[in-house]
Design an enzyme around this catalytic site. Sequence first.
Site, PDB file in Angstrom:
ATOM      1  N   ASP A  84      23.901-100.224  -4.425  1.00 20.56           N
ATOM      2  CA  ASP A  84      23.716-100.516  -5.780  1.00 20.56           C
ATOM      3  C   ASP A  84      23.265 -98.946  -6.312  1.00 20.56           C
ATOM      4  O   ASP A  84      22.259 -98.481  -5.949  1.00 20.56           O
ATOM      5  CB  ASP A  84      22.329-101.341  -5.895  1.00 20.56           C
ATOM      6  N   HIS A  85      24.259 -98.556  -7.231  1.00 21.61           N
ATOM      7  CA  HIS A  85      23.696 -97.352  -7.695  1.00 21.61           C
ATOM      8  C   HIS A  85      22.607 -96.925  -8.429  1.00 21.61           C
ATOM      9  O   HIS A  85      22.285 -95.753  -9.150  1.00 21.61           O
ATOM     10  CB  HIS A  85      25.250 -96.731  -8.566  1.00 21.61           C
TER      11      HIS A  85
END
Length: 450
Positions: free
Chosen positions: A422-423
């Site tokens: 999850d950036h």
Amino acid sequence: MAKQQVTVPDIGGAEGAEVIELLVAVGDEVVADQGLLVLESDKASMEIPSTVAGTVVELLVSEGQQLAEGAPVAVIETADGGADATGQPGGDPAVAADEEEAPPPTRGVAPEIADTEAAAGTGDAPAATGAAATPPHPGEARAAPARLEAASGGGAYAGPAVRKLAREFGVPLQQVSGSGPRGRVLKEDLQQYVKQALSGGTGSGAGIPAIPEIDFSRFGEVEVTQRSKLDKLTAANMQRSWLNVPHVTQFDEADITELEAFRQGLKGEAGQRGTRLTPLPFILKACAVALREQPKFASSLAANGEQLVYKRYTHIGMAVDTPAGLMVPVIRDVDRKSVWELAAEVLALADKARERKLTPAEMQGGCFTVSSLGTIGGNGFTPIVNPPEVGILGVSRAATRPVWDGQGFVPRTLLPLALSYDHRVINGGDGGRFLTRLVALLGDIRRLVM
Ligand code: CAO
């Protein structure tokens, strides 16, 4: 009975606009303001409406023809000597052009320039008042063109009535798939979009355009089967993740030549212990070490986005492919278990999953997931994060390949790894360090006990 010729009005300087669609045919009854044809210039598409009600007795243009202001497009025979766009004999077309309410649309479009300008918000729509300011010649009616889209601006292609409806529902038209000619958004498309958004169907409900429903039987024989509850649940989870989590996937290969030699040497002992030793328990162990060192990969983002929740436990989910669908049992406290314990637990949980005997508790509490397609094949894939977790490791099939050691090619067994994260939580640098650490741990499993 009287005949009125409709001509191209002021179309905002659009020289040589092309007729892209004829909306009526000879013999059609039209109401005032009903679209007769669609013109497209390099700036905009616009509908040229009839200024009178009556019967189309002559169409003076054809598709592909270039038209400019003043060009005759149709002859309309009127019953009463010519009701203009206001519906009043001899009225001023400008009045109708500026009015909010227009006659009922046909084919999903209706001329309603005031609406159109408001929707486009560009201020460069063809001027309605410009058309009105030039009085039509006797026996000739010039309509106010209704702008449909900014042809080069990627805007939605829709008539003013549809735009108005979309505004009333708060639907961004660009997100509605148009099924009309040249992708025009019809009223039915809008209705379908709203219906789908309300039912939480294939549309996300977040304004993302739904995939249009297709009747596949038009193309050949089909069979429709009911999806299992598990499949539907998985689909909803995947979509939720895909739409909420900005994914990044990084790839690397771990040299597991020594690990494999060690593992093969333990096969006999595994048999005696009544278990099987695959690469997976080692991979789980390596993940536990990397997670301890980089706890962000085991964290979760608080719903308000303000905090990160760090977990002081290392529970890792393991994707299991079962005939009923995908299940993800969670192995608890991976960091505290031996490779033998993990091997036994992998087997037990995979069996339970395939027999559909997992309890809900056994599928909860994961901090990170490992999805291994190593037995199935492929040399890489991009796994989807399993929220509220922020990371997932995809493992593909190991293969022995020639690797240059500085002096010559030597056979090495390489395990392809793909780390998705999850950036919002994990930066590329974190991802690179985590994956590099995993590669190092699997490349030299002595480090797992350090
Ligand atoms: N490369 C090469 N061989 C591999 C391998 C890999 N990455 N992973 C496993 N193998 C080998 C094993 O070593 C074993 O061979 P040996 O008996 O000769 O040692 C053989 O493949 C079978 O392994 P397995 O599948 O029984 O056991 P596992 O521990 O590797 O995997 C499980 C268990 C449950 C993860 C797996 O069976 C499974 O279901 N995988 C699918 C996961 C999935 O669907 N992911 C996608 C989710 S997103 O849609």
